[in-house]
Every structure is written in C-alpha cells, then in structure tokens.
Design an enzyme around this catalytic site. Structure first.
Site, PDB file in Angstrom:
ATOM      1  N   ILE A 101       0.040 -71.074 -33.943  1.00 54.02           N
ATOM      2  CA  ILE A 101       0.984 -70.490 -32.998  1.00 54.02           C
ATOM      3  C   ILE A 101       2.349 -70.502 -33.659  1.00 54.02           C
ATOM      4  O   ILE A 101       2.825 -71.542 -34.117  1.00 54.02           O
ATOM      5  CB  ILE A 101       1.038 -71.279 -31.674  1.00 54.02           C
ATOM      6  CG1 ILE A 101      -0.366 -71.479 -31.100  1.00 54.02           C
ATOM      7  CG2 ILE A 101       1.953 -70.586 -30.682  1.00 54.02           C
ATOM      8  CD1 ILE A 101      -1.110 -70.198 -30.793  1.00 54.02           C
ATOM      9  N   CYS A 102       2.979 -69.344 -33.734  1.00 50.15           N
ATOM     10  CA  CYS A 102       4.337 -69.223 -34.271  1.00 50.15           C
ATOM     11  C   CYS A 102       4.399 -69.825 -35.678  1.00 50.15           C
ATOM     12  O   CYS A 102       3.604 -69.494 -36.539  1.00 50.15           O
ATOM     13  CB  CYS A 102       5.322 -69.871 -33.293  1.00 50.15           C
ATOM     14  SG  CYS A 102       7.047 -69.457 -33.552  1.00 50.15           S
ATOM     15  N   THR A 103       5.329 -70.748 -35.903  1.00 51.75           N
ATOM     16  CA  THR A 103       5.520 -71.297 -37.244  1.00 51.75           C
ATOM     17  C   THR A 103       4.482 -72.347 -37.618  1.00 51.75           C
ATOM     18  O   THR A 103       4.561 -72.926 -38.698  1.00 51.75           O
ATOM     19  CB  THR A 103       6.940 -71.888 -37.384  1.00 51.75           C
ATOM     20  OG1 THR A 103       7.192 -72.777 -36.292  1.00 51.75           O
ATOM     21  CG2 THR A 103       7.980 -70.781 -37.375  1.00 51.75           C
TER      22      THR A 103
END
Length: 319
Positions: A101-103
């Site tokens: 998720i994301c970074t």
C-alpha cells in the site's frame, strides 16, 4: 478463512492500515492479523497513536493468504531494517499473494520482491522508487497494479481500491460490489493517479519566471499559447524555453499547455454548473471534442467521464 497479514515499518500511515482492514472486514471469510515490525504488540502510526492487538512479525507461522506491507514515514526514510526486510522476503514465500500500500512498495523492492516486475507507488515517490531500485519497472499512473502474485497500489486511499479488487478476485463481482456500496466507493475507480492531483503541477514549479508565466497563462487560456508566444513572453528563444520547460516541469511546452488547460477545466467542473462546451471555450480548447481528447491523453478519462464521476456523484438523492 483467508489469513490477511498487514504490517509496515513504524510509524505507519493510519489509512494505509485501516482502509484495507475495513474493506476486508466487510467481506466474508477473512482473518485479519496486524503484525508489528519491532516485536511489540502495537503498530505505531505517524499520527502519534498506536494500533493495539498486533502480533510480532517474528512470531508468525503457518500459511498466509495475503501479506500486505503498508507505507508511511517509516517506509519513506530510505533506511530499511535488514532483519525486517528479510522476514518480509521469507513470509512472501509462504503467502499466496503479496501486496503493498502506497510507499510500502519500497519494502517489497528492498526485499527483492519487485525485481523485474511492474509496480506503482504514490505519485510523489515514483521517481525515487525507480532511482533506488532500477530493477523495478515503475509505472506512475495506475491506481494499482498486479504482476503475477505481487500487487502494488498508489497513494493511501488507492489501497482500498486494491483491496476491493482482491475481494472481487476472491469472492466475485457481487460481493465486491456490495462492499463498495457499503463503504461508498467506486468498485473500479476511473483513470489513474494524475486526475486526483490536479493543480499540483503548478505548485511544484520552483523557477520563479515560469511560475509567473503560469499565472499569466491562467488568465489567457483562450489565447494562442504556442511555444513561440510563450518563449517571447519569457524573453527566450523557443529552443531555450523548451529546455527550461522540460527541466522544470518534465513536460514539453505543448504538454505543459495541455496540462494547464485540463487543470483549469477540472476546477470549473468541480466548482461550477457550466456545460462541457462552455468550459471547453473558457479554457481555450478548440471544441468540446478537443477537450475530450486532451482529457483522455492527460488523465486517462474523458472530460464527460470526469464530470459524471467527480461532480454528479456528489449529488444526494432527494437532497
């Protein structure tokens, strides 16, 4: 029961954890485990509070359906705990699928799980992910990507889009649609990351003369904004202006003008009751059809689709 393990290097972004958790929790047949990276029973968040009830990652055993690594400032530090990264690589081998998720993508990359694969992360970190991990084929625009059994998502709320896709993969369209309705989400969000960050391209320019040109362009969108005219206003040759534009915006002058006009049109769609033809004229497009094509080229959705999904979806029935 499908066992979902959600983990991330502290501090984690709250919504990176709770967004996917809520999607899974509203679907049948999932056991959700929060796993800490530091051996404690809490997940420290970037908002100064902790999520309790976590299991130390080192204590996990047995098969895992989905290993999900979330982002946050802990993932964005550029320093990756070697023991934690090794544990992620180990657990990935006993997982049916792995997601970030994301970074959180930085941790998957550090564990070698993205080598030779296509991946995405938050739009503001895509260039850095590509620099730090050249073996990863970073794709900056998708909301989420699947490459084999590895899934990556763009920034924060895109993690919910990805999780909804995982639910659909597991349980079918009807179940995923019911979850989307309950959480008031798109089952499939239209377009890519670019459409959700409009107005940011102007804010990112640091070269003062170009920022001043942007202000002037906004006030003269209906005029001819060809490279010769813009270069003349900057007291530069067309060739030198093109170099400056590419250096400061990563776009050539034509792309820069298209982006400015699209962003202005987005603002009008978001905040007015004007029709597409009127908006196209106000923003300097030759026609509504020209605006449609430019939206599709820049954002991946047409102006009409953008209006349908980003304006009319806000209407409350009976309101």
């Amino acid at each position: 029961m499908r066992r979902i393990v959600i983990t991330g290097p502290p501090p984690v972004q709250v919504l990176d954890v709770t967004g996917p958790l809520e999607v899974f929790a509203n679907a049948p047949g999932y056991e959700i485990v929060l796993a800490s990276a530091n051996g404690s029973d809490v997940l420290l968040t970037s908002r100064g509070f902790s999520l309790t009830g976590a299991l130390p990652l080192r204590d996990l055993s047995g098969p895992i359906d989905t290993l999900m690594v979330v982002g946050g400032s802990g993932a964005e530090s550029g320093v990756y705990d070697t023991e934690y990264v090794a544990k992620i690589a180990e657990l990935a081998k006993q997982s049916r699928r792995v997601a970030s998720i994301c970074t959180g993508a930085f941790l998957l990359a550090a564990a070698g799980l993205l080598d030779g694969k296509q991946a995405v992360t938050h739009w503001d970190f895509c260039d850095r992910l590509a620099r730090e991990f050249p073996a990863v084929a970073v794709k900056p625009d998708p909301i989420f990507l699947r490459d084999g059994s590895v899934y990556t998502s763009a920034g924060i709320t895109a993690g919910m889009d990805l999780t909804l896709a995982l639910v659909e993969e597991d349980h079918g369209h009807k179940v995923a649609l019911n979850v989307a309705r309950k959480l008031v989400m798109f089952l499939v969000r239209p377009g890519g990351q670019a459409q959700y960050s409009h107005m940011l391209s102007r804010q990112a320019v640091t070269f003062q003369p170009l920022r001043e040109l942007q202000v002037w362009m906004l006030e003269h969108l209906r005029e001819d904004l060809g490279v010769e005219k813009l270069a003349e206003r900057m007291a530069m040759s067309a060739r030198h202006f093109t170099r400056v534009c590419l250096r400061e915006t990563k776009m050539n002058p034509g792309q820069f003008v298209d982006r400015m006009r699209v962003e202005a049109a987005q603002q009008m769609i978001d905040s007015s009751t004007m029709g597409l033809k009127e908006i196209a004229d106000s923003c300097g497009f030759k026609s509504a059809d020209s605006m449609r094509r430019t939206f599709l080229r820049v954002l991946g959705v047409t102006a009409g689709d953008y209006m349908d999904r980003f304006k009319r979806s806000r209407a409350v029935p009976g309101g």
